[in-house]
Design a protein around this motif. Sequence first.
Motif, PDB file in Angstrom:
ATOM      1  N   GLN A   1      -7.703   1.071   1.509  1.00  0.00           N
ATOM      2  CA  GLN A   1      -7.422   0.612   2.876  1.00  0.00           C
ATOM      3  C   GLN A   1      -5.921   0.420   3.111  1.00  0.00           C
ATOM      4  OE1 GLN A   1     -10.378  -2.625   2.033  1.00  0.00           O
ATOM      5  NE2 GLN A   1     -10.905  -2.332   4.198  1.00  0.00           N
TER       6      GLN A   1
ATOM      7  N   GLY B   1       0.802  -1.224   0.000  1.00  0.00           N
ATOM      8  CA  GLY B   1       0.000   0.000   0.000  1.00  0.00           C
ATOM      9  C   GLY B   1       0.829   1.266   0.000  1.00  0.00           C
TER      10      GLY B   1
ATOM     11  N   MET C   1      -8.392  -6.745   1.810  1.00  0.00           N
ATOM     12  CA  MET C   1      -8.499  -5.279   1.804  1.00  0.00           C
ATOM     13  C   MET C   1      -7.908  -4.699   0.533  1.00  0.00           C
ATOM     14  SD  MET C   1      -7.483  -4.462   5.799  1.00  0.00           S
ATOM     15  CE  MET C   1      -5.983  -5.448   5.771  1.00  0.00           C
ATOM     16  N   ASP C   2      -8.523  -3.618   0.047  1.00  0.00           N
ATOM     17  CA  ASP C   2      -8.054  -2.948  -1.162  1.00  0.00           C
ATOM     18  C   ASP C   2      -6.842  -2.077  -0.845  1.00  0.00           C
ATOM     19  OD1 ASP C   2      -8.464  -1.933  -4.002  1.00  0.00           O
ATOM     20  OD2 ASP C   2      -8.589  -0.071  -2.855  1.00  0.00           O
ATOM     21  N   SER C   3      -5.798  -2.176  -1.678  1.00  0.00           N
ATOM     22  CA  SER C   3      -4.537  -1.495  -1.387  1.00  0.00           C
ATOM     23  C   SER C   3      -4.631   0.019  -1.516  1.00  0.00           C
ATOM     24  CB  SER C   3      -3.431  -2.017  -2.314  1.00  0.00           C
ATOM     25  OG  SER C   3      -3.649  -1.603  -3.647  1.00  0.00           O
TER      26      SER C   3
ATOM     27  N   SER D   1      -5.838  -4.034  -9.770  1.00  0.00           N
ATOM     28  CA  SER D   1      -6.163  -4.028  -8.341  1.00  0.00           C
ATOM     29  C   SER D   1      -5.216  -4.924  -7.558  1.00  0.00           C
ATOM     30  CB  SER D   1      -7.600  -4.514  -8.129  1.00  0.00           C
ATOM     31  OG  SER D   1      -7.739  -5.874  -8.529  1.00  0.00           O
TER      32      SER D   1
ATOM     33  N   THR E   1      -5.340  -6.754  -3.730  1.00  0.00           N
ATOM     34  CA  THR E   1      -6.126  -7.062  -2.535  1.00  0.00           C
ATOM     35  C   THR E   1      -5.247  -7.829  -1.558  1.00  0.00           C
ATOM     36  OG1 THR E   1      -8.124  -7.218  -3.886  1.00  0.00           O
ATOM     37  CG2 THR E   1      -8.242  -8.114  -1.664  1.00  0.00           C
TER      38      THR E   1
END
Length: 580
Positions: free
Chosen positions: A82, A63, A77-79, A71, A73
Amino acid sequence: MAMPEENVSFPLEIKDLRKSFARGKGRVEALRGVSLALAPGSVNALLGPDGAGKTTLIRLATGIMAPDEGSVTVLGMDSVGQARDIQSAIGYMPQRFGLYEDLTVQENLDLYANLQGVGLDVRGERYESLMAMTNLAPFTKRLAGRLSGGMKQKLGLACSLLKTPRFLLLDEPTVGVDPLSRRELWSIVDTLVRQDDITVLVSTAYLDEAARCDQVFILQDGELIGQGTPDSFIGEARGRTWRVTPDGIPRVVQSRLFGKPGIVDATLESGRVRVVTRDAELPRALFGEAGARDPEPSEPLFEDGFMLLLNRDTGAAPPALNVSKVRGGDGTAISVDGLERRFGDFYAVKGLTFSVRRGEIFGLLGPNGAGKSTTFRMLCGLLPATGGTLEVGGLNLRRAAAKARKNLGYMAQKFSLYGQLSVLENLNFFSKVYGLHGSHREERVQWALDDLDLADQAGTTSGELPFGFRQRLSLACALMHEPDILFLDEPTSGVDPLARRQFWARINSLAERGVTVVVTTHFMEEAEYCDRMLIMMAGELLAQGTPDEIREFAGTDGDATIEKAFIKLVEDHRAQRKEA
């Protein structure tokens, strides 16, 4: 704060990932449509040449960066949305360990515990467990900057594990550390996976480390070109791997075979040459021309399959480096007798005695903190000895260090380049430092651009270069004044397997022209390229000799290697000191 999902299918799932960066006046595509997924509780290797996109992928997974497209994940959780939640849930060890060198071991632990939100009530137990696991308990009051490379490595890992993550990312964790430290780190990783069911993604330049992983993902030019179990890559090489006996110097025969048509790879292995052929047919005529005999089939290794995938073929070996003169053959280039270096009451080097012949490749081996770099700096005239005698190129370094340095080339461990200067500006600067002027300087700069394939990167700042190009530029700078003696301090640390092979092809060509080469390395297979070597520990000599003589210290189990001999010598020395 959002919490990671407990029952995610994949701890890491990447779909059609794309990322590019500005470089100079253009853009570089670091990742181009990469998709992959990691199974829970698995250990995964990320491989590829320098500039393939490995570090970029890992940073996107933490992240720290946002993708241009696609994408990422992590633990459900989405980088992008989140990123902070991901960073609090994972463990991440960057390439340079991320330590604060002016803080003690304990202060680094406390700082990272604060950053990761580790409660005061659980810190004592966690610290005790991690210090026992990494054997750092006796060193908690020592400054991180005064730790050896292997100890820094283990402290960096401990800091990333303070909060027992479910997903651990390690970016080149074993760069620049000795075989024993590498083995200890992997023992820690294996223990964590078994005990806590942690998923691990590790970027590495060591193919033997990748071979022990559950899955391997290989990047090249930003694309995922291969993935599977290590056994699947080994299967691709079956029937194409051979060992041949060299007539004469093994490294010379290896260099004759490397990059020839039909030969994918040629490396040294316990005094013989290991060859990977593109086809199953044995190229007997080519072996004979190179001075190799008695070919026999060999069990394939993971690295054989890796090299096949990278499609090594005709033209893989770089051209020999041109030197304007052939150096004199016989005689002693370096003579060391009773060499000492004290820092206060501490002996970094004590009673070291050895010699190096002209035109020889000589290796200095030892674990982190053994005194190799200190010895190197004394040999180069950069650090005065506090005892003993030291002659380089026939000159006493305690009386004529400046004069001796004119005939020396030095390639430092960190490459010592000016990151804000372009390739061409670095070459011009170092040529002037070495006293080159006019047409001679212009000729040498052009030589560097041509012979080391740097022309296409001439306008790129050295700080933006992939590691392999930085290595080549550093070697070019060390050779600008055509020295008789070349010192290489861990020259392939952090460089991918392809660049390492090309580097040694160039060094072989220099040695064949009579240049004396002294090298330190933590890649024990590279020690096979040395004509002779010494192994030191705690500043003292443990053993010296030819590769065949050093392998004898490994015992008589029929599978002796320099690495096994190295580990046995160091462990025996540690046991003796413990008993004393």
